[in-house]
Design an enzyme around this catalytic site. Sequence first.
Site, PDB file in Angstrom:
ATOM      1  N   ARG A   1     -17.852   0.334  10.442  1.00  0.00           N
ATOM      2  CA  ARG A   1     -17.934   1.732   9.993  1.00  0.00           C
ATOM      3  C   ARG A   1     -18.542   1.907   8.595  1.00  0.00           C
ATOM      4  NH1 ARG A   1     -14.254   4.637   9.222  1.00  0.00           N
ATOM      5  NH2 ARG A   1     -15.196   6.535  10.040  1.00  0.00           N
TER       6      ARG A   1
ATOM      7  N   CYS B   1     -24.904 -12.400   6.407  1.00  0.00           N
ATOM      8  CA  CYS B   1     -26.143 -12.462   5.638  1.00  0.00           C
ATOM      9  C   CYS B   1     -26.944 -11.169   5.719  1.00  0.00           C
ATOM     10  CB  CYS B   1     -26.974 -13.638   6.118  1.00  0.00           C
ATOM     11  SG  CYS B   1     -26.019 -15.151   6.086  1.00  0.00           S
TER      12      CYS B   1
ATOM     13  N   TYR C   1     -12.435   3.024  16.321  1.00  0.00           N
ATOM     14  CA  TYR C   1     -13.824   2.613  16.087  1.00  0.00           C
ATOM     15  C   TYR C   1     -13.871   1.372  15.198  1.00  0.00           C
ATOM     16  CZ  TYR C   1     -14.323   7.224  18.086  1.00  0.00           C
ATOM     17  OH  TYR C   1     -14.205   8.303  18.922  1.00  0.00           O
TER      18      TYR C   1
ATOM     19  N   PRO D   1      -8.832  13.834  22.131  1.00  0.00           N
ATOM     20  CA  PRO D   1      -8.774  13.191  20.813  1.00  0.00           C
ATOM     21  C   PRO D   1      -8.838  11.668  20.936  1.00  0.00           C
ATOM     22  CG  PRO D   1      -6.572  13.844  21.498  1.00  0.00           C
ATOM     23  CD  PRO D   1      -7.507  14.296  22.582  1.00  0.00           C
ATOM     24  N   GLY D   2      -9.572  11.056  20.038  1.00  0.00           N
ATOM     25  CA  GLY D   2      -9.635   9.596  19.982  1.00  0.00           C
ATOM     26  C   GLY D   2      -9.188   9.129  18.612  1.00  0.00           C
ATOM     27  N   ARG D   3     -10.037   9.433  17.620  1.00  0.00           N
ATOM     28  CA  ARG D   3      -9.795   8.958  16.259  1.00  0.00           C
ATOM     29  C   ARG D   3      -8.425   9.368  15.732  1.00  0.00           C
ATOM     30  NH1 ARG D   3     -13.953   7.953  12.728  1.00  0.00           N
ATOM     31  NH2 ARG D   3     -15.294   9.168  14.100  1.00  0.00           N
TER      32      ARG D   3
ATOM     33  N   GLY E   1     -12.491  15.045  18.294  1.00  0.00           N
ATOM     34  CA  GLY E   1     -13.221  15.154  17.037  1.00  0.00           C
ATOM     35  C   GLY E   1     -12.446  15.482  15.790  1.00  0.00           C
TER      36      GLY E   1
HETATM   37  C1  LIG Z   1     -16.186  10.363  21.046  1.00  0.00           C
HETATM   38  C2  LIG Z   1     -15.768  11.441  21.924  1.00  0.00           C
HETATM   39  C3  LIG Z   1     -14.482  11.988  21.819  1.00  0.00           C
HETATM   40  C4  LIG Z   1     -13.493  11.547  20.786  1.00  0.00           C
HETATM   41  O1  LIG Z   1     -13.869  11.849  19.494  1.00  0.00           O
HETATM   42  P1  LIG Z   1     -12.829  11.566  18.291  1.00  0.00           P
HETATM   43  O2  LIG Z   1     -13.587  11.951  17.093  1.00  0.00           O
HETATM   44  O3  LIG Z   1     -12.524  10.121  18.328  1.00  0.00           O
HETATM   45  O4  LIG Z   1     -11.652  12.406  18.530  1.00  0.00           O
HETATM   46  C5  LIG Z   1     -14.111  12.961  22.714  1.00  0.00           C
HETATM   47  N1  LIG Z   1     -14.969  13.404  23.668  1.00  0.00           N
HETATM   48  C6  LIG Z   1     -16.216  12.909  23.800  1.00  0.00           C
HETATM   49  C7  LIG Z   1     -17.097  13.425  24.872  1.00  0.00           C
HETATM   50  C8  LIG Z   1     -16.654  11.917  22.937  1.00  0.00           C
HETATM   51  O5  LIG Z   1     -17.894  11.437  23.060  1.00  0.00           O
END
Ligand SMILES: *Cc1c(COP(=O)(O)O)cnc(C)c1O
Length: 423
Positions: free
Chosen positions: A314, A346, A375, A276-278, A239
């Site tokens: 997004r 459209c 994303y 972490p993802g984003r 997050g």
């Molecule tokens: C989406 C998600 C993440 C990653 O969130 P980021 O904002 O991309 O870091 C981590 N854990 C869970 C359970 C998620 O659903």
Amino acid sequence: MDHFLYRDGVLHAEDVSISEIAASVGTPFYVYSTATLQRHYTVFDDALAGMPHLVCYAMKANSNLAVLKLLADMGAGMDVVSVGEYMRAKAVGVPGDKIVFSGVGKTRAEMEHVLAGGIRQFNVESEPELHLLSKVAAEMGVEVPITVRVNPDVDAKTHPKIATGMSDNKFGIPISRARDVYALAASLPGIKVVGIDVHIGSQLVDLDPYRDAFLKVAELTEALRADGHEIKRLDLGGGLGIPYERSNADPPLPSDYGDIVRETVGHLDCEIEIEPGRLIAGNAGLMVSSVIFNKSGDGRDFLIVDAAMNDLIRPAMYDAHHDIVPVIEPAVGTTVAPIDIVGPVCESGDTFTKQRPMPPVADGEMIAFRSAGAYGAVMSSEYNSRPMIPEVLVDGDQFAVIRPRPTFDEMLNRDKLPEWMQD
Ligand SMILES: *Cc1c(COP(=O)(O)O)cnc(C)c1O
């Protein structure tokens, strides 16, 4: 350090010119930087130094196999939310004991597949899930390590569509009920409690909600241990936000986040997992698009580009901001003027930005959307019968297409006419 810079007047991804990639694959396309992905992973790994930990990349941010392989080779674990993601992790060689399985709606078929293939832990989000998982594990004669995802009821102060830690949303179990749910878990066959999971939302730009949530997790750890449960892992979710707007960037640093982890739960002698993802993928990618037309409206100018909301949703979905820059560097002193940048789909929602100050970009020239690595491609679709745009990975002076653009034939052939319509 930014790996998307102008060189000799042209935007580059590491040592490769965006114009060269465009000439080879056509626009629109996504391009990712290996060096940036690697740096972001390392920053997280370093932030937790001194504590036993595993960085489990949340692959829903960007699940291209090449991106996963690159991170897996650095030692990353994976956070998956579906059996499809689990298969992707396995396909690049991530062992089951480095994969955690999150998500509110895991099906029996998914549980069976994942239990057969091996898993580090299930992050369980409800009592019905716990009952079903117990049944499936017992039938298969295995014991499954679990954490329970608790909802700490903290306001992550992010966009409502990506806030997950307040009591009114679908995620996890209210922390006030956690002790009962852990008692249930301990009583069920096939279930082995190993820790606690929490994830409060995405694109957090303030670290205080983390401190609040982790303090609650620390308190719960003590309470559950007193109840006789073995709590040896804390999955603290993902997050952490990224600076989408570089002009007013003051992003929280992973090192400060690491300090909060240390300060709130560091004394508990637990292995720490983060998801972490984003922050790993977001600023490692651009989406590149060509201008189709400059169009003048009634007191308003539009840049109509060949990428659209189906390629990068997004802005339409979360009102998200992406910095947008011309691929050819504007001359010093070029004046900017406000313009709406829109796609050809459209729907009025197919608007990337309104009244953005931009230098002139002529028809046929390219622009790049920054911070599009997370994303982006994963949320794309073929709405308006626009084939999914390709993904390209750059590493130093080399680049490769890591997901090709399908041909129109491939796209059409996915549909099947029923027998009774065939003549
Ligand atoms: C989406 C998600 C993440 C990653 O969130 P980021 O904002 O991309 O870091 C981590 N854990 C869970 C359970 C998620 O659903």
